[in-house]
Design a protein around this motif. Structure first.
Motif, PDB file in Angstrom:
ATOM      1  N   TYR A   7      -2.681 -18.347   1.468  1.00 56.46           N
ATOM      2  CA  TYR A   7      -3.145 -17.053   0.959  1.00 56.46           C
ATOM      3  C   TYR A   7      -2.747 -15.904   1.885  1.00 56.46           C
ATOM      4  O   TYR A   7      -2.160 -14.913   1.448  1.00 56.46           O
ATOM      5  N   GLU A   8      -3.041 -16.039   3.175  1.00 55.03           N
ATOM      6  CA  GLU A   8      -2.752 -14.930   4.097  1.00 55.03           C
ATOM      7  C   GLU A   8      -1.247 -14.726   4.260  1.00 55.03           C
ATOM      8  O   GLU A   8      -0.778 -13.598   4.361  1.00 55.03           O
ATOM      9  N   ASP A   9      -0.483 -15.813   4.270  1.00 54.22           N
ATOM     10  CA  ASP A   9       0.981 -15.693   4.377  1.00 54.22           C
ATOM     11  C   ASP A   9       1.531 -14.967   3.148  1.00 54.22           C
ATOM     12  O   ASP A   9       2.426 -14.115   3.241  1.00 54.22           O
ATOM     13  N   ALA A  10       0.987 -15.331   1.970  1.00 60.98           N
ATOM     14  CA  ALA A  10       1.474 -14.729   0.724  1.00 60.98           C
ATOM     15  C   ALA A  10       1.238 -13.216   0.759  1.00 60.98           C
ATOM     16  O   ALA A  10       2.123 -12.423   0.421  1.00 60.98           O
ATOM     17  N   LYS A  11       0.034 -12.831   1.200  1.00 62.13           N
ATOM     18  CA  LYS A  11      -0.259 -11.396   1.271  1.00 62.13           C
ATOM     19  C   LYS A  11       0.653 -10.712   2.287  1.00 62.13           C
ATOM     20  O   LYS A  11       1.147  -9.608   2.060  1.00 62.13           O
ATOM     21  N   ALA A  12       0.888 -11.410   3.406  1.00 63.14           N
ATOM     22  CA  ALA A  12       1.735 -10.800   4.448  1.00 63.14           C
ATOM     23  C   ALA A  12       3.153 -10.568   3.924  1.00 63.14           C
ATOM     24  O   ALA A  12       3.709  -9.483   4.095  1.00 63.14           O
ATOM     25  N   VAL A  13       3.725 -11.551   3.238  1.00 60.79           N
ATOM     26  CA  VAL A  13       5.119 -11.352   2.804  1.00 60.79           C
ATOM     27  C   VAL A  13       5.194 -10.396   1.616  1.00 60.79           C
ATOM     28  O   VAL A  13       6.042  -9.508   1.588  1.00 60.79           O
ATOM     29  N   LEU A  14       4.292 -10.558   0.636  1.00 65.77           N
ATOM     30  CA  LEU A  14       4.386  -9.695  -0.552  1.00 65.77           C
ATOM     31  C   LEU A  14       4.045  -8.241  -0.219  1.00 65.77           C
ATOM     32  O   LEU A  14       4.538  -7.306  -0.854  1.00 65.77           O
ATOM     33  N   GLY A  15       3.201  -8.066   0.799  1.00 66.41           N
ATOM     34  CA  GLY A  15       2.810  -6.703   1.174  1.00 66.41           C
ATOM     35  C   GLY A  15       3.794  -6.052   2.141  1.00 66.41           C
ATOM     36  O   GLY A  15       3.724  -4.860   2.394  1.00 66.41           O
ATOM     37  N   SER A  16       4.710  -6.865   2.672  1.00 61.57           N
ATOM     38  CA  SER A  16       5.614  -6.313   3.690  1.00 61.57           C
ATOM     39  C   SER A  16       6.720  -5.505   3.030  1.00 61.57           C
ATOM     40  O   SER A  16       7.180  -5.821   1.931  1.00 61.57           O
ATOM     41  N   GLY A  17       7.155  -4.450   3.704  1.00 62.43           N
ATOM     42  CA  GLY A  17       8.254  -3.652   3.161  1.00 62.43           C
ATOM     43  C   GLY A  17       9.604  -4.315   3.410  1.00 62.43           C
ATOM     44  O   GLY A  17      10.639  -3.784   3.021  1.00 62.43           O
ATOM     45  N   GLY A  18       9.592  -5.491   4.030  1.00 60.04           N
ATOM     46  CA  GLY A  18      10.849  -6.117   4.438  1.00 60.04           C
ATOM     47  C   GLY A  18      11.451  -7.055   3.407  1.00 60.04           C
ATOM     48  O   GLY A  18      12.370  -7.805   3.712  1.00 60.04           O
ATOM     49  N   HIS A  42       4.597  -4.477  -5.979  1.00 61.43           N
ATOM     50  CA  HIS A  42       4.914  -4.904  -7.360  1.00 61.43           C
ATOM     51  C   HIS A  42       3.710  -5.517  -8.064  1.00 61.43           C
ATOM     52  O   HIS A  42       3.850  -6.092  -9.143  1.00 61.43           O
ATOM     53  N   GLN A  43       2.534  -5.407  -7.456  1.00 57.64           N
ATOM     54  CA  GLN A  43       1.352  -6.012  -8.078  1.00 57.64           C
ATOM     55  C   GLN A  43       1.250  -5.563  -9.540  1.00 57.64           C
ATOM     56  O   GLN A  43       1.525  -4.399  -9.856  1.00 57.64           O
ATOM     57  N   CYS A  44       0.823  -6.489 -10.388  1.00 55.06           N
ATOM     58  CA  CYS A  44       0.864  -6.260 -11.838  1.00 55.06           C
ATOM     59  C   CYS A  44       0.302  -4.905 -12.256  1.00 55.06           C
ATOM     60  O   CYS A  44      -0.849  -4.576 -11.990  1.00 55.06           O
ATOM     61  N   LEU A  45       1.144  -4.175 -12.971  1.00 53.55           N
ATOM     62  CA  LEU A  45       0.754  -2.853 -13.465  1.00 53.55           C
ATOM     63  C   LEU A  45      -0.262  -2.978 -14.601  1.00 53.55           C
ATOM     64  O   LEU A  45      -1.107  -2.109 -14.791  1.00 53.55           O
ATOM     65  N   GLY A  46      -0.161  -4.082 -15.367  1.00 54.03           N
ATOM     66  CA  GLY A  46      -0.997  -4.214 -16.570  1.00 54.03           C
ATOM     67  C   GLY A  46      -2.259  -5.021 -16.337  1.00 54.03           C
ATOM     68  O   GLY A  46      -2.897  -5.445 -17.300  1.00 54.03           O
ATOM     69  N   GLN A  47      -2.668  -5.225 -15.072  1.00 55.71           N
ATOM     70  CA  GLN A  47      -3.762  -6.167 -14.832  1.00 55.71           C
ATOM     71  C   GLN A  47      -5.096  -5.731 -15.441  1.00 55.71           C
ATOM     72  O   GLN A  47      -5.862  -6.567 -15.920  1.00 55.71           O
ATOM     73  N   GLN A  48      -5.383  -4.422 -15.458  1.00 60.17           N
ATOM     74  CA  GLN A  48      -6.672  -4.004 -16.038  1.00 60.17           C
ATOM     75  C   GLN A  48      -6.661  -4.227 -17.540  1.00 60.17           C
ATOM     76  O   GLN A  48      -7.656  -4.646 -18.135  1.00 60.17           O
ATOM     77  N   LEU A  49      -5.513  -3.958 -18.136  1.00 63.61           N
ATOM     78  CA  LEU A  49      -5.364  -4.196 -19.563  1.00 63.61           C
ATOM     79  C   LEU A  49      -5.489  -5.696 -19.869  1.00 63.61           C
ATOM     80  O   LEU A  49      -6.175  -6.102 -20.812  1.00 63.61           O
ATOM     81  N   ALA A  50      -4.840  -6.509 -19.040  1.00 61.57           N
ATOM     82  CA  ALA A  50      -4.901  -7.968 -19.227  1.00 61.57           C
ATOM     83  C   ALA A  50      -6.357  -8.432 -19.170  1.00 61.57           C
ATOM     84  O   ALA A  50      -6.808  -9.236 -19.992  1.00 61.57           O
ATOM     85  N   ARG A  51      -7.098  -7.896 -18.196  1.00 63.72           N
ATOM     86  CA  ARG A  51      -8.507  -8.304 -18.062  1.00 63.72           C
ATOM     87  C   ARG A  51      -9.281  -7.957 -19.330  1.00 63.72           C
ATOM     88  O   ARG A  51     -10.047  -8.769 -19.842  1.00 63.72           O
ATOM     89  N   VAL A  52      -9.068  -6.737 -19.849  1.00 69.03           N
ATOM     90  CA  VAL A  52      -9.821  -6.344 -21.046  1.00 69.03           C
ATOM     91  C   VAL A  52      -9.449  -7.259 -22.220  1.00 69.03           C
ATOM     92  O   VAL A  52     -10.318  -7.738 -22.953  1.00 69.03           O
ATOM     93  N   GLU A  53      -8.171  -7.560 -22.375  1.00 71.78           N
ATOM     94  CA  GLU A  53      -7.760  -8.434 -23.486  1.00 71.78           C
ATOM     95  C   GLU A  53      -8.459  -9.793 -23.382  1.00 71.78           C
ATOM     96  O   GLU A  53      -8.988 -10.318 -24.360  1.00 71.78           O
ATOM     97  N   LEU A  54      -8.480 -10.349 -22.175  1.00 74.91           N
ATOM     98  CA  LEU A  54      -9.090 -11.676 -22.003  1.00 74.91           C
ATOM     99  C   LEU A  54     -10.611 -11.608 -22.169  1.00 74.91           C
ATOM    100  O   LEU A  54     -11.222 -12.491 -22.776  1.00 74.91           O
TER     101      LEU A  54
END
Ligand code: HEM
Length: 392
Positions: free
Chosen positions: A54-65, A339-351
């Motif tokens: 989990y922490e590695d995933a956040k570190a790489v996805l959040g990194s500007g590199g 790049h975190q999902c732009l449609g996540q709030q919409l997805a939550r409402v649909e579900l």
């Protein structure tokens, strides 16, 4: 260095498609980051660093590199095709249309869509395929709302969308339908240029029309169609199949409106339909003192990271589905970072609308085939269910 082994594309356990394969779990325990071979229809097989914690995933996805690294050809208007300032510019134009408030405003329309879809399911009768009659039409019709597709065009739009996103469609037909879809999207953009409607495309034209080319607008429309379609349809179908395995938890979703938001979050954590998030290192990075070299490909497994216990309450069992779980941290099903999902709030409402409505309308809903014959969609970029015959 460890020999390349796991293929994260089918890194789900045999016979238990919701669980990570043993090898993927083992990779999470390794101190050293694993290098693996990833099969890819576009690139053949490529070597990549596998990230499962989990922490590695956040570190790489959040990194500007990192830059996007799926090997897909550049698609104008598609946020997943852009990095850095170009991505920020385009994304900023869209965020206003995808806020929590906007998603909440769409709820009454989503309720109408779900209700009429349930009527169609009832009319089809027991034995109907839930994927075809419920899980797929809902996101298509919601996208029609977002893009301002006129009612008269919706049947045709739905038919074409189905062919474009259906994994069983031949490559030839898919290309043909994609071209038709883009031509339709171009007409829609032209219509909004003349008379901007009260929807995402109309708003973009009104507020940012001179900053966006027609090709970008067509690309944005196509991206929303694809990104917001398969993911939701498969999450809905997989969630229903999963709840069939846990009737007590299905009853919570059906009978306790207060529990629905938390239950949807737990289902999202558990299903994690986006199989891998691919990247490429734009510069040399360090993760837990280990190097990822410039140019190396990286794949993140949200499925593995969502069940990583490190840093959580040690009493939690993250391999168990618990729709009443009081989550003590966020899952990575919608990705993380720029790049975190732009449609996540919409997805939550649909579900949140669709799942309780389905179980309330059909309180005795159950699979019409034995559980172990459910046709899960493994070995695809989006995990889910191909067909789910149900009875009630
Ligand atoms: C349960 C449903 C959904 C899931 C699991 C999901 C998952 C994801 C994930 C994991 C990413 C990040 C990909 C990466 O970092 O490589 C993403 C990005 C994206 N999603 Fe979703 N998604 C869902 C629904 C939607 C919906 C409903 C829409 C819009 C209608 C949408 C639009 C997008 C867009 C535009 C991006 C690209 C964002 C960017 O690159 O800045 N998604 N989604």
């Amino acid at each position: 260095m460890t020999e390349p082994r796991v293929s994260p594309i089918d890194a789900r356990a045999t016979g238990c498609p919701f669980a990570p394969a043993p090898d993927l779990r083992a990779a999470r325990q390794d101190e050293e980051l694993r290098r693996i071979k990833v099969p890819s229809p576009l690139l053949g097989a490529f070597d990549a660093v596998l990230v499962t914690r989990y922490e590695d995933a956040k570190a790489v996805l959040g990194s500007g590199g990192l830059r996007m690294g799926g090997g897909m050809p550049h698609q104008e208007g598609n946020l997943l095709s852009y990095d850095g300032p170009e991505h920020t510019r385009l994304r900023r134009l869209l965020t206003g249309s995808f806020t929590t408030r906007r998603a909440r405003e769409l709820r009454p329309r989503i309720e109408d869509i779900v209700s009429s879809t349930l009527d169609d399911l009832a009319a089809a009768g027991p034995g109907a395929d839930l994927v075809r009659l419920f899980c797929t039409p809902i996101p298509t019709l919601v996208i029609c709302e977002l893009l301002g597709v006129p009612y008269t065009d919706r049947d045709e739009f739905q038919r074409r969308t189905k062919a474009v996103v259906d994994v069983n469609t031949s490559r030839e037909v898919q290309l043909e339908k994609t071209a038709e879809m883009e031509a339709y999207m171009a007409q829609l953009v032209a219509r909004h240029r003349q008379q901007p409607g009260d929807n995402v495309l109309g708003r973009l034209v009104r507020e940012h029309g001179d900053e966006l080319t027609d090709r970008e607008l067509v690309g944005i429309g196509s991206m929303l169609l694809i990104a917001g379609h398969e993911t939701i349809a498969n999450t809905l179908a997989a969630s229903v199949a999963l709840l069939f395995q846990h009737p007590d938890q299905l009853a919570v979703v059906r009978d306790d409106p207060e529990a629905v938001d938390g239950a949807v979050e737990e289902l999202l954590r558990y299903v994690a339909p986006a199989t891998i998030l691919p990247r490429q290192a734009a510069e040399t990075l360090c993760v837990r003192d280990q190097k990822i070299n410039e140019g190396e490909r990286v794949v993140v497994s949200a499925l593995a990271a969502n069940r990583d216990l490190t840093g959580t309450d040690p009493d939690q069992d993250l391999d168990r589905l618990d729709v009443r779980r009081r989550a003590n941290r966020h899952h990575l099903t919608f990705g993380y970072g720029p790049h975190q999902c732009l449609g996540q709030q919409l997805a939550r409402v649909e579900l949140r609308v669709a799942l309780p409505a389905l179980f309330t309308r059909f309180p005795a809903l159950r699979p019409a085939v034995p559980q172990d014959e459910i046709d899960y969609r493994t070995n695809a970029l989006v995990f889910g269910v191909n067909s789910l015959p149900v009875t009630w």
